[in-house]
Design a protein around this motif. Structure first.
Motif, PDB file in Angstrom:
ATOM      1  N   ASN A  97      59.196  -8.836  -8.608  1.00 50.35           N
ATOM      2  CA  ASN A  97      60.480  -9.304  -8.063  1.00 50.35           C
ATOM      3  C   ASN A  97      61.469  -8.150  -7.931  1.00 50.35           C
ATOM      4  OD1 ASN A  97      59.460 -11.893  -8.129  1.00 50.35           O
ATOM      5  ND2 ASN A  97      60.492 -12.447 -10.035  1.00 50.35           N
ATOM      6  N   ILE A 101      62.909  -6.789  -4.358  1.00 47.02           N
ATOM      7  CA  ILE A 101      64.347  -6.844  -4.087  1.00 47.02           C
ATOM      8  C   ILE A 101      64.903  -5.438  -3.854  1.00 47.02           C
ATOM      9  CG2 ILE A 101      66.595  -7.348  -5.142  1.00 47.02           C
ATOM     10  CD1 ILE A 101      65.302  -9.795  -6.434  1.00 47.02           C
ATOM     11  N   VAL A 104      63.563  -3.872  -0.377  1.00 46.19           N
ATOM     12  CA  VAL A 104      64.116  -4.504   0.826  1.00 46.19           C
ATOM     13  C   VAL A 104      65.625  -4.241   0.927  1.00 46.19           C
ATOM     14  CG1 VAL A 104      64.504  -6.690   2.026  1.00 46.19           C
ATOM     15  CG2 VAL A 104      62.340  -6.276   0.869  1.00 46.19           C
ATOM     16  N   THR A 105      66.334  -4.412  -0.196  1.00 44.51           N
ATOM     17  CA  THR A 105      67.782  -4.193  -0.160  1.00 44.51           C
ATOM     18  C   THR A 105      68.107  -2.745   0.201  1.00 44.51           C
ATOM     19  OG1 THR A 105      67.963  -5.802  -1.936  1.00 44.51           O
ATOM     20  CG2 THR A 105      69.927  -4.533  -1.433  1.00 44.51           C
ATOM     21  N   ILE A 154      75.597 -19.273  -1.310  1.00 47.87           N
ATOM     22  CA  ILE A 154      74.154 -19.170  -1.506  1.00 47.87           C
ATOM     23  C   ILE A 154      73.553 -20.553  -1.741  1.00 47.87           C
ATOM     24  CG2 ILE A 154      72.418 -18.349  -3.150  1.00 47.87           C
ATOM     25  CD1 ILE A 154      73.459 -16.224  -1.191  1.00 47.87           C
ATOM     26  N   LEU A 159      69.571 -21.037  -0.790  1.00 45.44           N
ATOM     27  CA  LEU A 159      68.882 -19.826  -1.224  1.00 45.44           C
ATOM     28  C   LEU A 159      68.890 -19.651  -2.743  1.00 45.44           C
ATOM     29  CD1 LEU A 159      70.148 -17.245   1.436  1.00 45.44           C
ATOM     30  CD2 LEU A 159      67.882 -18.264   1.256  1.00 45.44           C
ATOM     31  N   ASN A 162      66.204 -17.859  -4.794  1.00 45.55           N
ATOM     32  CA  ASN A 162      65.383 -17.135  -3.842  1.00 45.55           C
ATOM     33  C   ASN A 162      65.749 -15.649  -3.853  1.00 45.55           C
ATOM     34  OD1 ASN A 162      64.813 -16.002  -1.119  1.00 45.55           O
ATOM     35  ND2 ASN A 162      64.048 -18.066  -0.722  1.00 45.55           N
ATOM     36  N   VAL A 163      64.786 -14.761  -3.586  1.00 47.39           N
ATOM     37  CA  VAL A 163      65.106 -13.329  -3.611  1.00 47.39           C
ATOM     38  C   VAL A 163      66.219 -12.959  -2.622  1.00 47.39           C
ATOM     39  CG1 VAL A 163      62.971 -12.337  -4.506  1.00 47.39           C
ATOM     40  CG2 VAL A 163      63.167 -12.860  -2.067  1.00 47.39           C
ATOM     41  N   TRP A 164      66.283 -13.672  -1.490  1.00 42.24           N
ATOM     42  CA  TRP A 164      67.306 -13.339  -0.488  1.00 42.24           C
ATOM     43  C   TRP A 164      68.712 -13.604  -1.008  1.00 42.24           C
ATOM     44  CZ3 TRP A 164      66.218 -10.322   3.438  1.00 42.24           C
ATOM     45  CH2 TRP A 164      64.885 -10.206   3.802  1.00 42.24           C
ATOM     46  N   ILE A 167      69.289 -10.193  -2.275  1.00 41.56           N
ATOM     47  CA  ILE A 167      69.179  -9.124  -1.271  1.00 41.56           C
ATOM     48  C   ILE A 167      70.389  -9.077  -0.342  1.00 41.56           C
ATOM     49  CG2 ILE A 167      67.872  -8.328   0.734  1.00 41.56           C
ATOM     50  CD1 ILE A 167      65.346  -9.329  -0.701  1.00 41.56           C
ATOM     51  N   LEU A 168      70.750 -10.203   0.255  1.00 42.19           N
ATOM     52  CA  LEU A 168      71.797 -10.171   1.286  1.00 42.19           C
ATOM     53  C   LEU A 168      73.169  -9.754   0.750  1.00 42.19           C
ATOM     54  CD1 LEU A 168      70.669 -13.178   3.498  1.00 42.19           C
ATOM     55  CD2 LEU A 168      70.538 -10.739   4.035  1.00 42.19           C
ATOM     56  N   SER A 246      61.667 -16.226 -11.208  1.00 40.67           N
ATOM     57  CA  SER A 246      62.425 -15.408 -10.251  1.00 40.67           C
ATOM     58  C   SER A 246      63.096 -14.211 -10.907  1.00 40.67           C
ATOM     59  CB  SER A 246      63.536 -16.234  -9.590  1.00 40.67           C
ATOM     60  OG  SER A 246      63.026 -17.394  -9.045  1.00 40.67           O
TER      61      SER A 246
END
Lengths: 300, 311
Positions: A97, A101, A104-105, A154, A159, A162-164, A167-168, A246
């Motif tokens: 995880n 994260i 991608v971030t 969120i 979300l 969720n990983v997003w 991330i976002l 998570s």
């Protein structure tokens, strides 16, 4: 600590001041030279000691850790602190995880920051300074000031957990724009003008002229961003609450490992080492770029 | 992306016209370049910031709909002893860490800017604590400063001194948090000062030396004034950091004993999302708004003072 396997740009290789030029009075070292060196060694030892303590705790048995008296060295070595947490908790999942994260971030942040930094450094448009100031001021918004509305946002987007969800909001960072802008300002306009005359568009100029010149900047941005995300705690703690599968590594470390009354420091330090390892590797690989990147971006 | 580039004519048109046409085209290009970042920042930072002000005026718990209660949350804060204590702790923490860390960082930067073998190694060592997660640092700090089995008290015991109760005495708990924070932050101060020092022209020192200026005089007349913008940058960054310190403290002391190390952000988290999940979200948002306001005021004051000094 030197990065040996990385190809260094000319600028980075030229950075260290050759020592011979500054050496005072011929070849003998004065008293001050020795005092300074001893001071540096002492300070470094103090700074390194906690790392050593982390290592020795991670490899010590529980009995040895809590034995009375002062023990500078582990009496018997064990790997139990590393294997036990993996058996009892989904540490492998947490590691995945965290990695997912962080990668991608970092990718998103670095790309969008480079683009925006280029616009602020090399393109003229109305309201540029005002917009830049607004973006900079977002750096002063603490997570805790906006965590409640972010949490709502969120949750409403479905979300939560969720990983997003991590991330976002984390990718929405402005610090990199500042670094990128400072770095790009130092690239001569004539170079970009020349590319223009040769028929290259903005995008083409950015990709094939600006980016190849920006290795120290990109390395610095990757290092800083990865470091922030990999170690991030407050926000993931909120969105991953009560959702063990998570968890990221720092959340797992605090939530599951640190019992209220019985802290198992051997296991905690072992997991901390697992967590630090990728950062130290990244740091060793990038550190020459890093000092370069910071120095050249003109944070001074 | 519509980053169309018109070929420039061989003879440049009159300057003002060219400026206008170019700036329109550049504006469109800039918009495309900035769009992804702006979108993220607006949606995930600016909109939530606006909403935070609204939620702060609500009684909003995890169950049930928000109810407008006007300024009650803020009024409640003024009589909330834990809020004031956490605010005072944050100020104590800031005063204890920021100037000390910067002075140490500057000293080490000057030391490591001088001629010596393995300089790069020393610099990396000083910087290294910064790459560890605040959570690990907090745990490590708790372990080293453990009042029964910790390293520090074991060393003291070896000299026949009985060490302080780092965990149960409020003053000592704060001291431990400050020491651990200095360990992390000094590398950041050092690296920024180092970059600043390297930008100073060595000829300035040579000229000063010819004029007979001693080491202290050279420091006060050249080094310190030339490092002014580094100092400004560090004061701002360190203030922001210390007003927002969370993970190290949370992992090290959980804000205890009895809120002695509860910082203002730790309090915001506790109110909003403690061990039992979402709690008093409206009240937490009010604490968040106060944190933001304080940070903003400090930064603006520093900014103005810095601009005034620059002119």
């Amino acid at each position: 600590m030197t990065a040996s396997s990385v190809s260094l740009p000319a600028a980075a290789a030229a950075a260290p001041v050759p020592e011979a030029t500054h050496r005072p009075r011929g070849s003998t070292h004065g008293t001050f030279w020795w005092i300074r060196l001893v001071l540096a060694v002492v300070i470094s030892a103090v700074m390194l000691f906690p790392f050593y303590w982390m290592l020795q705790t991670a490899f010590s048995t529980r009995d040895a850790l809590y034995a009375p008296g002062l023990h500078l060295f582990p009496t018997e070595l064990t790997l139990e602190n590393f294997s036990e947490p993996f058996r009892r908790y989904p540490v492998g999942t947490w590691f995945r995880n965290s990695l997912m994260i962080a990668v991608v971030t970092t990718a998103i942040t670095v790309v969008v920051n480079l683009l925006a930094g280029f616009a602020f450094a090399k393109l003229r448009f109305r309201g540029r300074s005002a917009l830049f100031l607004v973006l900079l001021s977002t750096m002063m918004i603490p997570v805790q000031a906006i965590m409640v509305p972010q949490f709502r946002l969120i949750a409403q987007a479905g979300l939560y957990g969720n990983v997003w969800a991590v991330i976002l909001p984390t990718a929405a960072a402005a610090f990199g724009i500042f670094l990128a802008r400072q770095f790009f300002l130092a690239i001569p306009d004539e170079l970009l003008e020349a590319a223009r005359v040769d028929g290259a568009g903005r995008w083409r100029t950015f990709v094939s002229i600006v980016l190849p010149l920006s290795k120290p900047l990109i390395a610095t941005l990757i290092l800083l961003s990865f470091m922030n995300v990999w170690n991030d705690f407050a926000w993931p703690l909120i969105v991953f609450f009560g959702n063990e599968q998570s968890f990221t590594l720092p959340i797992g470390l605090v939530t599951d490992f640190r019992g209220q009354y019985s802290a198992n420091y051997g296991a905690i330090m072992a997991l901390s080492l697992v967590m630090v390892a990728p950062m130290v590797i990244l740091f060793v690989l990038f550190q020459r770029y890093f000092v370069q990147g910071l120095a050249r971006t003109g944070i001074r | 992306m519509t980053l169309i580039d018109r070929p420039t004519s061989a003879v440049p048109p009159p300057a003002p016209a060219r400026q206008n046409r170019r700036s329109g085209e550049q504006g469109r290009a800039a918009a495309w370049f900035m769009a992804p970042n702006l979108l993220l920042i607006v949606v995930f930072l600016l909109v939530p910031l606006g909403l935070a002000f609204w939620i702060a005026t609500q009684r909003y718990e995890s169950l049930g709909d928000p109810v407008n209660i006007g300024m009650s949350n803020f009024v409640g804060l003024t009589t909330d002893p834990v809020f004031w204590e956490s605010l005072r702790n944050t100020v104590v923490f800031t005063v204890a860490t920021v100037p000390t860390g910067m002075a140490l960082g500057l000293g080490i930067a000057i030391l490591l800017n001088s001629v010596m073998p393995a300089r790069a190694f020393f610099r990396s060592v000083i910087f290294l604590p910064l790459v560890i997660s605040g959570v690990s640092v907090g745990m490590l700090g708790a372990w080293i400063f453990d009042q029964y089995d910790g390293f520090v008290n074991n060393v003291l015991a070896a000299f026949g001194v009985s060490g302080p109760s780092w965990q149960s005495n409020p003053g000592w708990a704060m001291t431990a948090v400050v020491l651990v924070t200095l360990w992390i932050r000094v590398g950041f101060d050092m690296i920024i000062y180092l970059a600043g020092l390297q930008a100073i022209d060595p000829q300035l020192y040579e000229a000063a030396q010819l004029d007979g200026a001693g080491a202290w005089k050279r420091f006060t007349a050249i080094t310190w004034p030339m490092l002014r913008s580094s100092t400004f940058f560090l004061v701002v960054m360190n203030l922001i950091y210390s007003f927002q310190v969370f993970d190290t403290v949370f992992a090290m002391t959980s804000g205890g004993p009895n809120n002695a190390t509860t910082m203002i952000v730790t309090y915001a988290y506790k109110v909003g999302f403690d061990e039992h999940g979402p709690g008093q979200l409206g009240y937490a948002a009010a604490v968040g708004v106060v944190i933001f306001a304080i940070t903003m005021v400090f930064t603006l004051v520093l900014w103005r003072r810095n601009s005034a000094a620059e002119d």
